[in-house]
Write an enzyme that holds these catalytic residues in place. Structure first.
Site, PDB file in Angstrom:
ATOM      1  CD  GLU A   1       5.914  10.620  -7.495  1.00  0.00           C
ATOM      2  OE1 GLU A   1       4.801  11.106  -7.750  1.00  0.00           O
ATOM      3  OE2 GLU A   1       6.181   9.408  -7.681  1.00  0.00           O
ATOM      4  CD  GLU A   2      12.152   6.200  -7.973  1.00  0.00           C
ATOM      5  OE1 GLU A   2      13.382   6.156  -8.251  1.00  0.00           O
ATOM      6  OE2 GLU A   2      11.332   5.354  -8.391  1.00  0.00           O
TER       7      GLU A   2
ATOM      8  CD  GLU B   1       7.679   7.317 -10.923  1.00  0.00           C
ATOM      9  OE1 GLU B   1       8.413   7.140  -9.923  1.00  0.00           O
ATOM     10  OE2 GLU B   1       6.516   6.868 -10.976  1.00  0.00           O
TER      11      GLU B   1
END
Length: 347
Positions: free
Chosen positions: A227-228, A224
């Site tokens: 990805e962010e 995560e």
């Protein structure tokens, strides 16, 4: 296999709509059934039209795991009802793989339930791929209910005994992560989101996300963040977790706060979901009015501050296996543990 003249076929015939038996002599009515299982069961007669209808309907059953047969216009050799795989709890699982007429499926299912009842089967599971959605109504009419659904199939369940069922419920929780990424300068990685309840609020928050099916919590946290923000990390430990209820389609929610160590510092934010991302002093993050006003956010911020000051110990990971040999991850406090967890692993 169930031969056409066998008493084991009677559940199917009795469950088939429109079929009636009588004792009219064979030469005046047409077709007879003579059992090969019980010689005392000798005469069952049906009209020629209805027998032909049955043969034509049975002929549509395709060979495969859901039922098979060999049949021609003049002689039915053998048929098989729905085939299931027994489980360890007295139940059976059926997977529908071939197209089938919904009316025929309803008849087969009714007869199969009768047979399973005679065998003492309790729970029945039917995995119904999305391309066979035409069979749902027929199953529901036989007492099946929705257990859970995935993008490509629906799982239906049924309890045969006249008692309260003991089938396990669908998954009750959704699992999420909250990533506390802190560098050697005491700065924490934070983001502002384009969507959701934080949209347009100006609140800087820790990266969050949902754990995918089959994904470890520690892996999900690193994914995560990547990805962010585009920042590469390595997992350190779980600092805390929060449970809430009726969070997502009535499901409960578990959120694991994970500490990560950054392996890179350059930010390349995800444009679709992230408005902005930056490194800020952890004290600045914790001092935001929104964090101060919300007990759960303030509590997490204080845990992160304590960890930064080396005054808190979370849960590290240990890769292990279950008794059945499946890969598993154990989360534990290794600082206070004074002995090895097992003969194969050192804490």
């Amino acid at each position: 296999m169930h031969r056409f003249g066998s008493t084991s076929l009677l559940p199917f015939l009795s469950a088939t709509k429109g079929w009636k038996t009588d004792t009219t002599p064979f030469f005046s009515r047409g077709i007879s059934l003579i059992t090969d299982d019980d010689s005392s069961f000798f005469l069952h007669y049906f009209t020629r039209v209805k027998a032909r209808t049955l043969i034509q309907r049975l002929a549509r059953i395709m060979s495969g795991p859901t039922g098979s047969m060999m049949v021609d216009e003049h002689h039915v050799q053998q048929i098989e009802l729905l085939t299931g795989t027994p489980d360890s709890y007295g139940g059976v699982s059926v997977e529908i793989k071939n197209p089938m007429d919904s009316n025929l499926f309803g008849d087969l299912l009714r007869a199969s339930i009768s047979q399973w009842r005679q065998k003492g089967t309790r729970g029945v599971w039917i995995k119904l791929p999305i391309q066979h959605a035409n069979l749902v109504e027929a199953a529901v009419k036989q007492g099946f209910w929705y257990h859970h659904a995935e993008p490509d199939y629906l799982m239906l369940a049924h309890w045969i005994p006249n008692t309260a069922h003991s089938l396990p419920a669908n998954a009750s929780h959704r699992i999420g992560i909250c990533a506390f990424v802190v560098n050697t300068k005491g700065e924490v990685l934070v983001v502002q989101e384009k969507n959701g309840i934080f949209k347009g609020t100006g609140v800087w928050k820790l990266p969050t996300g949902v754990v995918n099916e089959g994904e470890d919590i520690c892996t999900a946290a690193m994914r995560e963040v990547d990805e962010e923000t585009g920042v590469k990390t390595e997992f350190v430990e779980v600092l805390a977790f929060r449970q809430s209820h009726k969070s997502f389609f009535t499901k409960s929610d578990l959120m694991f706060v994970c500490m990560l160590r950054p392996l890179s510092s350059e930010i390349q934010k995800q444009d679709e979901e992230i408005e902005a991302a930056q490194w800020i002093p952890i004290e600045e993050y914790a001092a935001q009015p929104f964090v101060k006003k919300n007990p759960i956010f303030e509590s997490v911020a204080n845990i992160c501050l304590a960890k930064k000051d080396m005054k808190y110990t979370g849960f590290s990971t240990l890769a292990t296996t279950t008794s059945s040999g499946k890969t598993s991850t154990l989360y534990f406090n290794n600082q206070d543990l004074k002995q090895p967890l097992s003969s194969d692993n050192q804490a």
